[in-house]
Design a protein around this motif. Structure first.
Motif, PDB file in Angstrom:
ATOM      1  N   MET A   1       0.747  -1.177   0.051  1.00  0.00           N
ATOM      2  CA  MET A   1       0.095  -0.014  -0.115  1.00  0.00           C
ATOM      3  C   MET A   1       0.683   1.296   0.005  1.00  0.00           C
ATOM      4  N   THR A   2       0.510   2.053  -0.916  1.00  0.00           N
ATOM      5  CA  THR A   2       1.403   3.261  -0.919  1.00  0.00           C
ATOM      6  C   THR A   2       0.361   4.553  -0.711  1.00  0.00           C
ATOM      7  N   LEU A   3       0.991   5.307   0.254  1.00  0.00           N
ATOM      8  CA  LEU A   3       0.278   6.762   0.443  1.00  0.00           C
ATOM      9  C   LEU A   3       1.036   8.010   0.200  1.00  0.00           C
ATOM     10  N   GLY A   4       0.404   8.932   0.435  1.00  0.00           N
ATOM     11  CA  GLY A   4       1.101  10.310   0.079  1.00  0.00           C
ATOM     12  C   GLY A   4       2.097  10.681   1.176  1.00  0.00           C
ATOM     13  N   SER A   5       2.315  12.176   1.421  1.00  0.00           N
ATOM     14  CA  SER A   5       3.086  12.642   2.449  1.00  0.00           C
ATOM     15  C   SER A   5       2.387  12.430   3.705  1.00  0.00           C
ATOM     16  N   LEU A   6       3.376  12.367   4.995  1.00  0.00           N
ATOM     17  CA  LEU A   6       2.753  12.157   6.370  1.00  0.00           C
ATOM     18  C   LEU A   6       3.179  13.299   6.910  1.00  0.00           C
ATOM     19  N   ARG A   7       2.037  13.899   7.520  1.00  0.00           N
ATOM     20  CA  ARG A   7       2.512  15.156   8.564  1.00  0.00           C
ATOM     21  C   ARG A   7       1.613  14.498   9.946  1.00  0.00           C
ATOM     22  N   ILE A   8       2.680  14.211  11.047  1.00  0.00           N
ATOM     23  CA  ILE A   8       2.214  13.510  12.251  1.00  0.00           C
ATOM     24  C   ILE A   8       2.785  14.069  13.498  1.00  0.00           C
ATOM     25  N   GLY A   9       2.166  14.352  14.380  1.00  0.00           N
ATOM     26  CA  GLY A   9       2.331  14.997  15.607  1.00  0.00           C
ATOM     27  C   GLY A   9       2.683  13.858  16.885  1.00  0.00           C
ATOM     28  N   ALA A  10       2.252  14.106  18.014  1.00  0.00           N
ATOM     29  CA  ALA A  10       2.526  13.272  18.990  1.00  0.00           C
ATOM     30  C   ALA A  10       1.377  11.796  19.141  1.00  0.00           C
ATOM     31  N   GLN A  11       1.158  11.528  18.019  1.00  0.00           N
ATOM     32  CA  GLN A  11       0.091  10.291  17.766  1.00  0.00           C
ATOM     33  C   GLN A  11       0.839   9.028  17.765  1.00  0.00           C
ATOM     34  N   THR A  12       0.128   7.801  17.755  1.00  0.00           N
ATOM     35  CA  THR A  12       0.617   6.394  17.197  1.00  0.00           C
ATOM     36  C   THR A  12      -0.017   6.144  15.835  1.00  0.00           C
ATOM     37  N   LEU A  13       0.817   5.640  14.879  1.00  0.00           N
ATOM     38  CA  LEU A  13       0.538   5.253  13.583  1.00  0.00           C
ATOM     39  C   LEU A  13       0.943   3.656  13.876  1.00  0.00           C
ATOM     40  N   THR A  14      -0.048   2.920  13.727  1.00  0.00           N
ATOM     41  CA  THR A  14      -0.091   1.437  13.859  1.00  0.00           C
ATOM     42  C   THR A  14      -0.194   1.026  12.380  1.00  0.00           C
ATOM     43  N   ALA A  15       0.758   0.162  12.108  1.00  0.00           N
ATOM     44  CA  ALA A  15       0.751  -0.637  10.758  1.00  0.00           C
ATOM     45  C   ALA A  15       0.477  -2.088  11.026  1.00  0.00           C
ATOM     46  N   ASN A  16      -0.689  -2.650  10.547  1.00  0.00           N
ATOM     47  CA  ASN A  16      -0.961  -3.920  10.833  1.00  0.00           C
ATOM     48  C   ASN A  16      -1.023  -4.804   9.387  1.00  0.00           C
ATOM     49  N   ALA A  17      -0.874  -6.165   9.379  1.00  0.00           N
ATOM     50  CA  ALA A  17      -0.968  -6.873   8.195  1.00  0.00           C
ATOM     51  C   ALA A  17      -2.479  -6.624   7.459  1.00  0.00           C
ATOM     52  N   ILE A  18      -2.341  -6.769   6.099  1.00  0.00           N
ATOM     53  CA  ILE A  18      -3.457  -6.701   5.422  1.00  0.00           C
ATOM     54  C   ILE A  18      -3.965  -8.369   5.146  1.00  0.00           C
ATOM     55  N   GLY A  19      -5.136  -8.561   5.670  1.00  0.00           N
ATOM     56  CA  GLY A  19      -5.785  -9.952   5.539  1.00  0.00           C
ATOM     57  C   GLY A  19      -4.960 -10.857   6.449  1.00  0.00           C
ATOM     58  N   LEU A  20      -5.003 -12.060   6.073  1.00  0.00           N
ATOM     59  CA  LEU A  20      -4.158 -13.097   7.066  1.00  0.00           C
ATOM     60  C   LEU A  20      -2.856 -13.445   6.650  1.00  0.00           C
ATOM     61  N   ALA A  21      -1.780 -12.739   6.660  1.00  0.00           N
ATOM     62  CA  ALA A  21      -0.609 -12.734   6.327  1.00  0.00           C
ATOM     63  C   ALA A  21       0.049 -14.019   7.039  1.00  0.00           C
ATOM     64  N   THR A  22       0.660 -14.841   6.346  1.00  0.00           N
ATOM     65  CA  THR A  22       1.135 -16.014   6.872  1.00  0.00           C
ATOM     66  C   THR A  22       2.784 -16.066   6.427  1.00  0.00           C
ATOM     67  N   SER A  23       2.905 -15.402   5.309  1.00  0.00           N
ATOM     68  CA  SER A  23       4.402 -15.546   4.748  1.00  0.00           C
ATOM     69  C   SER A  23       4.783 -14.223   3.827  1.00  0.00           C
ATOM     70  N   GLY A  24       5.786 -14.130   3.456  1.00  0.00           N
ATOM     71  CA  GLY A  24       6.460 -13.009   2.826  1.00  0.00           C
ATOM     72  C   GLY A  24       6.473 -11.544   3.481  1.00  0.00           C
ATOM     73  N   THR A  25       6.707 -10.757   2.700  1.00  0.00           N
ATOM     74  CA  THR A  25       6.788  -9.255   3.323  1.00  0.00           C
ATOM     75  C   THR A  25       5.616  -8.369   2.926  1.00  0.00           C
ATOM     76  N   GLN A  26       5.090  -7.483   3.628  1.00  0.00           N
ATOM     77  CA  GLN A  26       4.162  -6.543   3.441  1.00  0.00           C
ATOM     78  C   GLN A  26       4.997  -5.244   3.549  1.00  0.00           C
ATOM     79  N   VAL A  27       4.794  -4.317   2.623  1.00  0.00           N
ATOM     80  CA  VAL A  27       5.325  -2.845   2.991  1.00  0.00           C
ATOM     81  C   VAL A  27       4.023  -1.968   2.700  1.00  0.00           C
ATOM     82  N   SER A  28       3.989  -1.076   3.917  1.00  0.00           N
ATOM     83  CA  SER A  28       2.966  -0.050   3.560  1.00  0.00           C
ATOM     84  C   SER A  28       4.110   1.298   3.497  1.00  0.00           C
ATOM     85  N   GLN A  29       3.876   2.247   2.574  1.00  0.00           N
ATOM     86  CA  GLN A  29       4.867   3.306   2.447  1.00  0.00           C
ATOM     87  C   GLN A  29       4.046   4.310   2.145  1.00  0.00           C
ATOM     88  N   PHE A  30       4.857   5.618   2.812  1.00  0.00           N
ATOM     89  CA  PHE A  30       4.458   7.101   2.539  1.00  0.00           C
ATOM     90  C   PHE A  30       5.614   7.458   1.587  1.00  0.00           C
TER      91      PHE A  30
END
Length: 90
Positions: A1-30
């Protein structure tokens, strides 16, 4: 999943697996110019058998404010670009 620019303060950004990932690499990118307006937490957990990665492609800065970020979890956080903040990641 690719998103645009990120502007973040004192929050938590949580990255979770998409679906039932059991192998390989998943990349979320800004992609773009990223700005810290506080000291956020990036929470990236690996699901069983897979690798989860959060990538910030592009310049990362804090407009000279002295912010950093915290990384939680067993996943990866990758900075790919021009970092304009000193090493204040924990």
């Amino acid at each position: 999943m690719t998103l645009g620019s990120l502007r973040i303060g004192a929050q938590t950004l949580t990255a979770n697996a998409i679906g039932l990932a059991t192998s390989g690499t998943q990349v979320s990118q800004f992609t773009g110019t990223h700005t810290l307006t506080g000291s956020p937490t990036f929470s990236v957990a690996n699901p069983t058998g897979a690798v989860l990665s959060l990538t910030l492609n592009g310049a990362l800065g804090d407009d000279g404010s002295g912010f950093g970020f915290t990384k939680e979890g067993t996943g990866r956080v990758t900075l790919s670009g021009t970092e304009r903040i000193p090493s204040r990641a924990s």
